[in-house]
Design a protein around this motif. Structure first.
Motif, PDB file in Angstrom:
ATOM      1  N   LEU A   1       0.820  -1.212   0.000  1.00 42.79           N
ATOM      2  CA  LEU A   1       0.000   0.000   0.000  1.00 42.79           C
ATOM      3  C   LEU A   1       0.853   1.261   0.000  1.00 42.79           C
ATOM      4  O   LEU A   1       0.494   2.268  -0.625  1.00 42.79           O
ATOM      5  CB  LEU A   1      -0.937  -0.001   1.215  1.00 42.79           C
ATOM      6  CG  LEU A   1      -2.077  -1.027   1.195  1.00 42.79           C
ATOM      7  CD1 LEU A   1      -2.862  -0.969   2.496  1.00 42.79           C
ATOM      8  CD2 LEU A   1      -3.006  -0.797   0.009  1.00 42.79           C
ATOM      9  N   MET A   2       1.986   1.228   0.677  1.00 46.38           N
ATOM     10  CA  MET A   2       2.859   2.402   0.700  1.00 46.38           C
ATOM     11  C   MET A   2       3.397   2.752  -0.687  1.00 46.38           C
ATOM     12  O   MET A   2       3.763   3.906  -0.949  1.00 46.38           O
ATOM     13  CB  MET A   2       4.025   2.178   1.664  1.00 46.38           C
ATOM     14  CG  MET A   2       3.657   2.294   3.128  1.00 46.38           C
ATOM     15  SD  MET A   2       3.141   3.973   3.608  1.00 46.38           S
ATOM     16  CE  MET A   2       4.690   4.879   3.466  1.00 46.38           C
ATOM     17  N   LEU A   3       3.423   1.768  -1.577  1.00 46.97           N
ATOM     18  CA  LEU A   3       3.965   2.003  -2.915  1.00 46.97           C
ATOM     19  C   LEU A   3       2.884   2.416  -3.921  1.00 46.97           C
ATOM     20  O   LEU A   3       3.180   2.575  -5.102  1.00 46.97           O
ATOM     21  CB  LEU A   3       4.676   0.746  -3.412  1.00 46.97           C
ATOM     22  CG  LEU A   3       5.877   0.297  -2.564  1.00 46.97           C
ATOM     23  CD1 LEU A   3       6.502  -0.950  -3.167  1.00 46.97           C
ATOM     24  CD2 LEU A   3       6.912   1.398  -2.429  1.00 46.97           C
ATOM     25  N   LEU A   4       1.661   2.595  -3.458  1.00 50.54           N
ATOM     26  CA  LEU A   4       0.584   3.048  -4.342  1.00 50.54           C
ATOM     27  C   LEU A   4       0.603   4.572  -4.421  1.00 50.54           C
ATOM     28  O   LEU A   4      -0.103   5.270  -3.702  1.00 50.54           O
ATOM     29  CB  LEU A   4      -0.775   2.547  -3.841  1.00 50.54           C
ATOM     30  CG  LEU A   4      -1.004   1.039  -3.921  1.00 50.54           C
ATOM     31  CD1 LEU A   4      -2.395   0.683  -3.394  1.00 50.54           C
ATOM     32  CD2 LEU A   4      -0.838   0.532  -5.349  1.00 50.54           C
ATOM     33  N   GLY A   5       1.457   5.068  -5.293  1.00 49.35           N
ATOM     34  CA  GLY A   5       1.582   6.515  -5.447  1.00 49.35           C
ATOM     35  C   GLY A   5       2.875   7.082  -4.918  1.00 49.35           C
ATOM     36  O   GLY A   5       3.143   8.277  -5.096  1.00 49.35           O
ATOM     37  N   TRP A   6       3.688   6.228  -4.279  1.00 42.91           N
ATOM     38  CA  TRP A   6       4.967   6.698  -3.743  1.00 42.91           C
ATOM     39  C   TRP A   6       6.009   5.614  -3.939  1.00 42.91           C
ATOM     40  O   TRP A   6       5.677   4.422  -4.047  1.00 42.91           O
ATOM     41  CB  TRP A   6       4.833   7.014  -2.258  1.00 42.91           C
ATOM     42  CG  TRP A   6       6.164   7.349  -1.607  1.00 42.91           C
ATOM     43  CD1 TRP A   6       6.817   8.539  -1.645  1.00 42.91           C
ATOM     44  CD2 TRP A   6       6.995   6.450  -0.854  1.00 42.91           C
ATOM     45  NE1 TRP A   6       8.013   8.449  -0.962  1.00 42.91           N
ATOM     46  CE2 TRP A   6       8.142   7.185  -0.464  1.00 42.91           C
ATOM     47  CE3 TRP A   6       6.886   5.123  -0.473  1.00 42.91           C
ATOM     48  CZ2 TRP A   6       9.167   6.618   0.292  1.00 42.91           C
ATOM     49  CZ3 TRP A   6       7.899   4.545   0.279  1.00 42.91           C
ATOM     50  CH2 TRP A   6       9.030   5.294   0.660  1.00 42.91           C
TER      51      TRP A   6
ATOM     52  N   MET B   1      11.037   2.422   5.283  1.00 40.27           N
ATOM     53  CA  MET B   1      10.259   3.339   4.457  1.00 40.27           C
ATOM     54  C   MET B   1      10.020   4.681   5.143  1.00 40.27           C
ATOM     55  O   MET B   1      10.040   5.733   4.489  1.00 40.27           O
ATOM     56  CB  MET B   1       8.916   2.704   4.079  1.00 40.27           C
ATOM     57  CG  MET B   1       9.030   1.588   3.060  1.00 40.27           C
ATOM     58  SD  MET B   1       7.432   1.022   2.436  1.00 40.27           S
ATOM     59  CE  MET B   1       6.866   0.059   3.833  1.00 40.27           C
ATOM     60  N   VAL B   2       9.780   4.655   6.438  1.00 50.68           N
ATOM     61  CA  VAL B   2       9.391   5.876   7.153  1.00 50.68           C
ATOM     62  C   VAL B   2      10.386   7.021   6.978  1.00 50.68           C
ATOM     63  O   VAL B   2       9.983   8.155   6.659  1.00 50.68           O
ATOM     64  CB  VAL B   2       9.157   5.574   8.652  1.00 50.68           C
ATOM     65  CG1 VAL B   2       9.012   6.869   9.449  1.00 50.68           C
ATOM     66  CG2 VAL B   2       7.908   4.726   8.823  1.00 50.68           C
ATOM     67  N   PRO B   3      11.693   6.802   7.154  1.00 50.64           N
ATOM     68  CA  PRO B   3      12.615   7.937   7.006  1.00 50.64           C
ATOM     69  C   PRO B   3      12.656   8.510   5.589  1.00 50.64           C
ATOM     70  O   PRO B   3      13.046   9.670   5.400  1.00 50.64           O
ATOM     71  CB  PRO B   3      13.985   7.333   7.379  1.00 50.64           C
ATOM     72  CG  PRO B   3      13.683   6.084   8.125  1.00 50.64           C
ATOM     73  CD  PRO B   3      12.402   5.573   7.564  1.00 50.64           C
ATOM     74  N   LEU B   4      12.272   7.708   4.603  1.00 48.68           N
ATOM     75  CA  LEU B   4      12.345   8.135   3.207  1.00 48.68           C
ATOM     76  C   LEU B   4      11.071   8.806   2.710  1.00 48.68           C
ATOM     77  O   LEU B   4      11.085   9.524   1.713  1.00 48.68           O
ATOM     78  CB  LEU B   4      12.643   6.927   2.305  1.00 48.68           C
ATOM     79  CG  LEU B   4      13.943   6.168   2.590  1.00 48.68           C
ATOM     80  CD1 LEU B   4      14.003   4.913   1.717  1.00 48.68           C
ATOM     81  CD2 LEU B   4      15.153   7.048   2.338  1.00 48.68           C
ATOM     82  N   PHE B   5       9.967   8.599   3.416  1.00 48.69           N
ATOM     83  CA  PHE B   5       8.669   9.036   2.905  1.00 48.69           C
ATOM     84  C   PHE B   5       8.492  10.545   3.005  1.00 48.69           C
ATOM     85  O   PHE B   5       8.794  11.163   4.025  1.00 48.69           O
ATOM     86  CB  PHE B   5       7.532   8.348   3.666  1.00 48.69           C
ATOM     87  CG  PHE B   5       6.175   8.744   3.167  1.00 48.69           C
ATOM     88  CD1 PHE B   5       5.666   8.185   2.010  1.00 48.69           C
ATOM     89  CD2 PHE B   5       5.417   9.690   3.839  1.00 48.69           C
ATOM     90  CE1 PHE B   5       4.420   8.552   1.528  1.00 48.69           C
ATOM     91  CE2 PHE B   5       4.165  10.061   3.373  1.00 48.69           C
ATOM     92  CZ  PHE B   5       3.666   9.488   2.210  1.00 48.69           C
ATOM     93  N   LYS B   6       7.998  11.142   1.921  1.00 50.34           N
ATOM     94  CA  LYS B   6       7.635  12.552   1.900  1.00 50.34           C
ATOM     95  C   LYS B   6       6.350  12.704   1.093  1.00 50.34           C
ATOM     96  O   LYS B   6       6.228  12.144   0.002  1.00 50.34           O
ATOM     97  CB  LYS B   6       8.736  13.405   1.251  1.00 50.34           C
ATOM     98  CG  LYS B   6      10.029  13.471   2.028  1.00 50.34           C
ATOM     99  CD  LYS B   6      11.036  14.357   1.307  1.00 50.34           C
ATOM    100  CE  LYS B   6      12.344  14.438   2.072  1.00 50.34           C
ATOM    101  NZ  LYS B   6      13.353  15.275   1.353  1.00 50.34           N
ATOM    102  N   LEU B   7       5.427  13.470   1.617  1.00 48.49           N
ATOM    103  CA  LEU B   7       4.196  13.728   0.874  1.00 48.49           C
ATOM    104  C   LEU B   7       4.496  14.432  -0.441  1.00 48.49           C
ATOM    105  O   LEU B   7       3.796  14.214  -1.439  1.00 48.49           O
ATOM    106  CB  LEU B   7       3.245  14.583   1.717  1.00 48.49           C
ATOM    107  CG  LEU B   7       2.528  13.860   2.868  1.00 48.49           C
ATOM    108  CD1 LEU B   7       1.816  14.871   3.759  1.00 48.49           C
ATOM    109  CD2 LEU B   7       1.536  12.828   2.338  1.00 48.49           C
TER     110      LEU B   7
END
Length: 457
Positions: free
Chosen positions: A259-264, A278-284
């Motif tokens: 799910l995290m890879l749906l759009g990111w 994934m958390v440290p890399l994620f940006k809206l």
């Protein structure tokens, strides 16, 4: 620095949608990364559609994917219905400040005035000075309202295209658009990340926040999730309930990853990634605005990867809900390592090992028809004869069938087909000779005899 406060605000009106789970995870990642807060707010003001079990389902589904009060960033759950006094106060303030007004127009009167069912409200009651009716927000007449969106960029809405929208019904009960804004302001929400379908609400809330004396939040409208036909996922047409995937035997870790890879994406070629990476890399800001394809085949492949990565003992434990309690655990353990390498979802374990525990296999008719062709009885009989003398181990069982196949002009793959169906009832499954070894000599022979009898019928 202002604390980052995100919120996830589902309505308890049905099963928990995978799109809602994706939005929750994106917000959860922002909260964890920033050391902020994740607010769970149940928007339960639609009394005609809400049901307690749906609320319980939301909380359970979130807990399954790791969003719960064991993490200090979690806050809630709050219930929107408890905030109705604040909603009514906000409506009264907007009326007192001249930023809203009463309206008694019906749909029929509006159509009669405008001559169209498709035109928006024409502002007829703006200056009538009514003291009762529905309450409408007075939108600006000129200029544009801008929604600065982290995903979609700057989105401009001409004010002359915005009608004076209703914020409270004639009985005084506030509508979603008002209640949502008031709750976000009350709970000091700084970032609103939600589905793209809420963008039309954003322009109205962008107007409401300043009218209520607050600065609007940072907006991020997430891409639509679509199916193979590139149509928006629909509960009437597609498998969208997170509960269904959980029941089928998808692992929470795999579902979260997918799910995290749906759009990111993390910006490299990696796809299989644990949450902590994934958390440290994620940006809206890195979320793609294009539609995201929900590929169930890919999700299943992800799940298979996560199943294979489980410690064997954990794999066996997670299979237990899909096995009959009467089945012998020690016998299951003998084939569990082989099963672990082949499953896409945990529920497939039953069809892979049930032959070990049944008095006789349940034949899949298409498998029977495919395997039991001319000459199958000769192979069954010849192999049955050899099982009286063969050493009972995988290699000896394999060698015996190779010799039978050679004698009948068949390669091992062809010779295996009728034997596999006789033993397991299916043409596909776990490695055949390991399965025969675990089944045992007497039971294997009984099944070959039974298949012969059925075949020669």
């Amino acid at each position: 620095m202002t604390e980052v406060r995100v919120r996830f605000a589902p309505s308890p009106t049905g099963m928990f949608h995978v799109g809602s789970a994706r939005a929750a995870l994106f917000n959860w990642a922002v909260a964890e990364q920033s050391g902020g807060r994740f607010i769970l707010r149940i928007e339960d003001t639609d009394a005609t559609r809400n049901r307690p079990e749906w609320t319980e389902g939301i909380i359970s589904a979130l807990d399954w994917i790791g969003i719960n009060g064991t993490n200090p960033v979690f806050e809630g759950p709050y219930f929107q219905s408890a905030n109705e006094p604040q909603h009514r106060e906000a409506v009264a303030k907007l009326l007192a400040d001249g930023k809203a007004y009463y309206c008694d127009c019906t749909r029929e009167l509006l159509v009669a005035r405008t001559g169209s069912e498709h035109k928006g409200y024409d502002g007829f009651c703006r200056d009538r000075g009514l003291t009762s009716g529905a309450v409408r927000f007075r939108t600006p007449d000129e200029g544009v309202t801008v929604v600065d969106d982290l995903v979609r960029g700057r989105v401009e809405f001409p004010n002359d295209a915005q009608e004076d929208f209703v914020i409270a019904r004639t009985d005084g009960s506030p509508l979603y658009v008002l209640a949502n804004a008031v709750d976000d302001i009350t709970q000091a929400v700084t970032h609103v990340a939600r589905g793209e379908e809420h963008l039309p609400n954003a322009v109205r809330q962008e107007m409401l926040w300043p009218a209520l004396g607050a600065n609007p939040p940072v907006w991020a409208h997430l891409p639509v999730i679509v199916n193979e036909q590139r149509k928006k996922l629909s509960k009437r047409r597609d498998k969208v309930a997170l509960e269904d995937y959980r029941a089928e035997g998808y692992l929470a870790e795999a579902m979260v990853n997918y799910l995290m890879l749906l759009g990111w994406g993390p910006g490299d070629d990696r796809e299989i990634m644990p949450w902590a990476e994934m958390v440290p890399l994620f940006k809206l800001e890195d979320v793609n605005s294009s539609n995201a394809f929900f590929d169930e085949k890919k999700l299943k492949a992800f799940n298979g990867e996560y199943i294979r990565a489980l410690p064997l003992e954990t794999f066996e434990e997670r299979c237990l809900p899909y096995l009959d309690p009467s089945w012998d655990a020690e016998t299951f353990s003998k084939l569990a390592p082989l099963a672990q390498t082949r499953l896409g979802v945990l529920s497939e374990i039953r069809q892979n090992v049930d032959f070990l525990f049944l008095d006789e296999p349940v034949f899949d008719q298409p498998s029977w028809d495919k395997a039991m062709k001319a000459g199958a009885n000769d192979v069954l009989r010849a192999y049955l004869d050899r099982l009286d003398l063969v050493n009972w181990d995988t290699e000896s069982l394999k060698t015996a069938l190779e010799e039978v196949g050679t004698a009948h002009g068949l390669k091992l793959g062809k010779a295996q087909a009728p034997i596999r169906v006789a033993i397991t009832g299916r043409t596909v499954g776990l490695p055949l000779f390991e399965s025969i070894e675990v089944l045992g000599r007497e039971r294997a022979q009984d099944r070959l005899r039974a298949a012969l009898a059925r075949l020669e019928g």
